[in-house]
Design a protein around this motif. Structure first.
Motif, PDB file in Angstrom:
ATOM      1  N   ASP A 155      48.677   2.340  21.945  1.00 38.02           N
ATOM      2  CA  ASP A 155      48.335   1.193  21.103  1.00 38.02           C
ATOM      3  C   ASP A 155      46.923   0.714  21.413  1.00 38.02           C
ATOM      4  O   ASP A 155      46.528   0.619  22.570  1.00 38.02           O
ATOM      5  CB  ASP A 155      49.316   0.039  21.333  1.00 38.02           C
ATOM      6  N   ARG A 156      46.177   0.382  20.365  1.00 39.22           N
ATOM      7  CA  ARG A 156      44.818  -0.147  20.502  1.00 39.22           C
ATOM      8  C   ARG A 156      44.645  -1.318  19.536  1.00 39.22           C
ATOM      9  O   ARG A 156      45.031  -1.239  18.378  1.00 39.22           O
ATOM     10  CB  ARG A 156      43.772   0.909  20.139  1.00 39.22           C
ATOM     11  N   VAL A 157      44.050  -2.395  20.041  1.00 38.91           N
ATOM     12  CA  VAL A 157      43.685  -3.532  19.199  1.00 38.91           C
ATOM     13  C   VAL A 157      42.222  -3.815  19.496  1.00 38.91           C
ATOM     14  O   VAL A 157      41.825  -3.971  20.643  1.00 38.91           O
ATOM     15  CB  VAL A 157      44.544  -4.780  19.514  1.00 38.91           C
ATOM     16  N   SER A 158      41.420  -3.881  18.430  1.00 40.38           N
ATOM     17  CA  SER A 158      39.989  -4.061  18.593  1.00 40.38           C
ATOM     18  C   SER A 158      39.543  -5.354  17.907  1.00 40.38           C
ATOM     19  O   SER A 158      39.928  -5.617  16.771  1.00 40.38           O
ATOM     20  CB  SER A 158      39.255  -2.861  17.982  1.00 40.38           C
ATOM     21  N   VAL A 159      38.753  -6.153  18.616  1.00 40.35           N
ATOM     22  CA  VAL A 159      38.124  -7.344  18.045  1.00 40.35           C
ATOM     23  C   VAL A 159      36.627  -7.038  18.036  1.00 40.35           C
ATOM     24  O   VAL A 159      36.019  -6.848  19.083  1.00 40.35           O
ATOM     25  CB  VAL A 159      38.431  -8.606  18.880  1.00 40.35           C
ATOM     26  N   PHE A 160      36.062  -6.965  16.830  1.00 42.19           N
ATOM     27  CA  PHE A 160      34.707  -6.477  16.649  1.00 42.19           C
ATOM     28  C   PHE A 160      33.863  -7.557  15.993  1.00 42.19           C
ATOM     29  O   PHE A 160      34.145  -7.979  14.873  1.00 42.19           O
ATOM     30  CB  PHE A 160      34.774  -5.217  15.770  1.00 42.19           C
ATOM     31  N   CYS A 161      32.841  -8.044  16.693  1.00 43.38           N
ATOM     32  CA  CYS A 161      31.961  -9.093  16.181  1.00 43.38           C
ATOM     33  C   CYS A 161      30.581  -8.496  15.930  1.00 43.38           C
ATOM     34  O   CYS A 161      29.970  -7.944  16.845  1.00 43.38           O
ATOM     35  CB  CYS A 161      31.873 -10.240  17.195  1.00 43.38           C
ATOM     36  N   THR A 162      30.110  -8.594  14.669  1.00 39.85           N
ATOM     37  CA  THR A 162      28.792  -8.054  14.313  1.00 39.85           C
ATOM     38  C   THR A 162      27.935  -9.148  13.689  1.00 39.85           C
ATOM     39  O   THR A 162      28.439 -10.076  13.070  1.00 39.85           O
ATOM     40  CB  THR A 162      28.923  -6.893  13.303  1.00 39.85           C
ATOM     41  N   TRP A 163      26.625  -9.006  13.860  1.00 38.95           N
ATOM     42  CA  TRP A 163      25.695  -9.961  13.242  1.00 38.95           C
ATOM     43  C   TRP A 163      24.373  -9.275  12.895  1.00 38.95           C
ATOM     44  O   TRP A 163      23.356  -9.916  12.711  1.00 38.95           O
ATOM     45  CB  TRP A 163      25.446 -11.169  14.153  1.00 38.95           C
ATOM     46  N   HIS A 164      24.366  -7.956  12.697  1.00 39.31           N
ATOM     47  CA  HIS A 164      23.123  -7.236  12.428  1.00 39.31           C
ATOM     48  C   HIS A 164      22.571  -7.479  11.029  1.00 39.31           C
ATOM     49  O   HIS A 164      21.376  -7.342  10.817  1.00 39.31           O
ATOM     50  CB  HIS A 164      23.304  -5.736  12.664  1.00 39.31           C
ATOM     51  N   ASP A 165      23.421  -7.850  10.058  1.00 37.02           N
ATOM     52  CA  ASP A 165      22.931  -8.036   8.701  1.00 37.02           C
ATOM     53  C   ASP A 165      23.224  -9.433   8.156  1.00 37.02           C
ATOM     54  O   ASP A 165      23.318  -9.628   6.962  1.00 37.02           O
ATOM     55  CB  ASP A 165      23.523  -6.973   7.770  1.00 37.02           C
ATOM     56  N   GLY A 166      23.363 -10.400   9.027  1.00 38.99           N
ATOM     57  CA  GLY A 166      23.647 -11.768   8.608  1.00 38.99           C
ATOM     58  C   GLY A 166      24.277 -12.553   9.753  1.00 38.99           C
ATOM     59  O   GLY A 166      24.169 -12.167  10.913  1.00 38.99           O
ATOM     60  N   PRO A 167      24.945 -13.645   9.426  1.00 37.49           N
ATOM     61  CA  PRO A 167      25.592 -14.429  10.474  1.00 37.49           C
ATOM     62  C   PRO A 167      26.751 -13.639  11.089  1.00 37.49           C
ATOM     63  O   PRO A 167      27.250 -12.682  10.484  1.00 37.49           O
ATOM     64  CB  PRO A 167      26.099 -15.670   9.730  1.00 37.49           C
ATOM     65  N   PRO A 168      27.192 -14.007  12.282  1.00 36.50           N
ATOM     66  CA  PRO A 168      28.267 -13.265  12.948  1.00 36.50           C
ATOM     67  C   PRO A 168      29.536 -13.203  12.105  1.00 36.50           C
ATOM     68  O   PRO A 168      29.923 -14.174  11.464  1.00 36.50           O
ATOM     69  CB  PRO A 168      28.505 -14.078  14.230  1.00 36.50           C
ATOM     70  N   HIS A 169      30.147 -12.029  12.119  1.00 35.68           N
ATOM     71  CA  HIS A 169      31.386 -11.765  11.389  1.00 35.68           C
ATOM     72  C   HIS A 169      32.340 -11.048  12.347  1.00 35.68           C
ATOM     73  O   HIS A 169      31.951 -10.093  12.999  1.00 35.68           O
ATOM     74  CB  HIS A 169      31.098 -10.891  10.163  1.00 35.68           C
ATOM     75  N   VAL A 170      33.586 -11.511  12.415  1.00 34.74           N
ATOM     76  CA  VAL A 170      34.567 -10.934  13.343  1.00 34.74           C
ATOM     77  C   VAL A 170      35.667 -10.249  12.557  1.00 34.74           C
ATOM     78  O   VAL A 170      36.206 -10.813  11.609  1.00 34.74           O
ATOM     79  CB  VAL A 170      35.174 -12.023  14.263  1.00 34.74           C
ATOM     80  N   GLU A 171      35.985  -9.001  12.966  1.00 30.85           N
ATOM     81  CA  GLU A 171      37.093  -8.265  12.378  1.00 30.85           C
ATOM     82  C   GLU A 171      38.054  -7.884  13.492  1.00 30.85           C
ATOM     83  O   GLU A 171      37.628  -7.506  14.583  1.00 30.85           O
ATOM     84  CB  GLU A 171      36.601  -6.983  11.712  1.00 30.85           C
ATOM     85  N   VAL A 172      39.360  -7.975  13.196  1.00 25.63           N
ATOM     86  CA  VAL A 172      40.395  -7.585  14.141  1.00 25.63           C
ATOM     87  C   VAL A 172      41.133  -6.411  13.539  1.00 25.63           C
ATOM     88  O   VAL A 172      41.573  -6.472  12.398  1.00 25.63           O
ATOM     89  CB  VAL A 172      41.371  -8.758  14.411  1.00 25.63           C
ATOM     90  N   GLY A 173      41.258  -5.326  14.288  1.00 24.44           N
ATOM     91  CA  GLY A 173      41.923  -4.136  13.774  1.00 24.44           C
ATOM     92  C   GLY A 173      42.893  -3.558  14.776  1.00 24.44           C
ATOM     93  O   GLY A 173      42.660  -3.602  15.984  1.00 24.44           O
ATOM     94  N   THR A 174      43.984  -3.010  14.275  1.00 25.90           N
ATOM     95  CA  THR A 174      44.986  -2.354  15.114  1.00 25.90           C
ATOM     96  C   THR A 174      45.007  -0.879  14.740  1.00 25.90           C
ATOM     97  O   THR A 174      45.056  -0.540  13.565  1.00 25.90           O
ATOM     98  CB  THR A 174      46.373  -2.961  14.863  1.00 25.90           C
ATOM     99  N   TYR A 175      44.964  -0.029  15.730  1.00 21.48           N
ATOM    100  CA  TYR A 175      45.054   1.411  15.469  1.00 21.48           C
ATOM    101  C   TYR A 175      45.689   2.115  16.619  1.00 21.48           C
ATOM    102  O   TYR A 175      45.921   1.574  17.654  1.00 21.48           O
ATOM    103  CB  TYR A 175      43.700   2.022  15.124  1.00 21.48           C
TER     104      TYR A 175
END
Length: 175
Positions: A155-175
């Motif tokens: 099981d893997r759960v990823s919390v990914f925060c990016t801000w390279h093309d605008g304000p910070p955006h957080v995505e949570v994904g399970t794989y």
């Protein structure tokens, strides 16, 4: 009697030497270690009442068994620069938010643990990441994104925060 006293004295000297050597070794290692005090963040009742729902893109927002488009594709996965591993207590049950001088603090609760980010206007900072019981954690950081991955067996759960093309955006994904 004298023979027993010599044995006790020899045992005391050997034990004292072992304890002294152990203390010196631990003291030498710990003296070179720098510790940062934990950051306490203010949380008010009004903040927690308005933030009861899970963040957009959380595992609860998708049907079971579906994958996040960004977390499941190999092209979206960041490289593996020296991850840090740790284990810790289980996360709290509700998301929280609180104001800070640099932005807004958001907590993302997942099945694998909890990640808390300080989201500014042009960047983000990882405040804390705590894996759930039985889960381990890896953290990757670059100039334009932060990824926290909780793992247990397959099981893997990823919390990914990016801000390279605008304000910070957080995505949570399970794989």
């Amino acid at each position: 009697m004298r023979r027993g006293l010599v044995h006790v004295l020899a045992w005391l000297l050997a034990t004292g030497a072992a304890v002294t050597l152990s203390w010196w070794g631990v003291h030498t290692v710990m003296a070179g270690t720098a510790y940062e005090p934990p950051r306490a963040l203010p949380v008010t009742a009004a903040d927690t009442a308005t933030q009861r729902s899970k963040p957009v893109g959380s595992p609860a927002a998708r049907p079971p068994g579906t994958r996040s488009p960004s977390a499941g594709t190999p092209a979206a996965r960041p490289p593996s620069p020296a991850p840090s591993r740790s284990a810790g207590p289980s996360p709290a049950a509700s998301p929280t938010a609180g104001p800070t001088a640099s932005g807004r603090v958001r907590a993302y609760d997942t099945d694998g643990g909890r990640a808390v980010f300080d989201l500014g206007t042009a960047d983000a900072t990882l405040v804390s990441a705590t894996p759930g019981t039985g889960w381990s954690m890896q953290v990757w950081k670059t100039e334009s994104w932060i990824r926290v991955e909780f793992s247990r067996d397959a099981d893997r759960v990823s919390v990914f925060c990016t801000w390279h093309d605008g304000p910070p955006h957080v995505e949570v994904g399970t794989y």
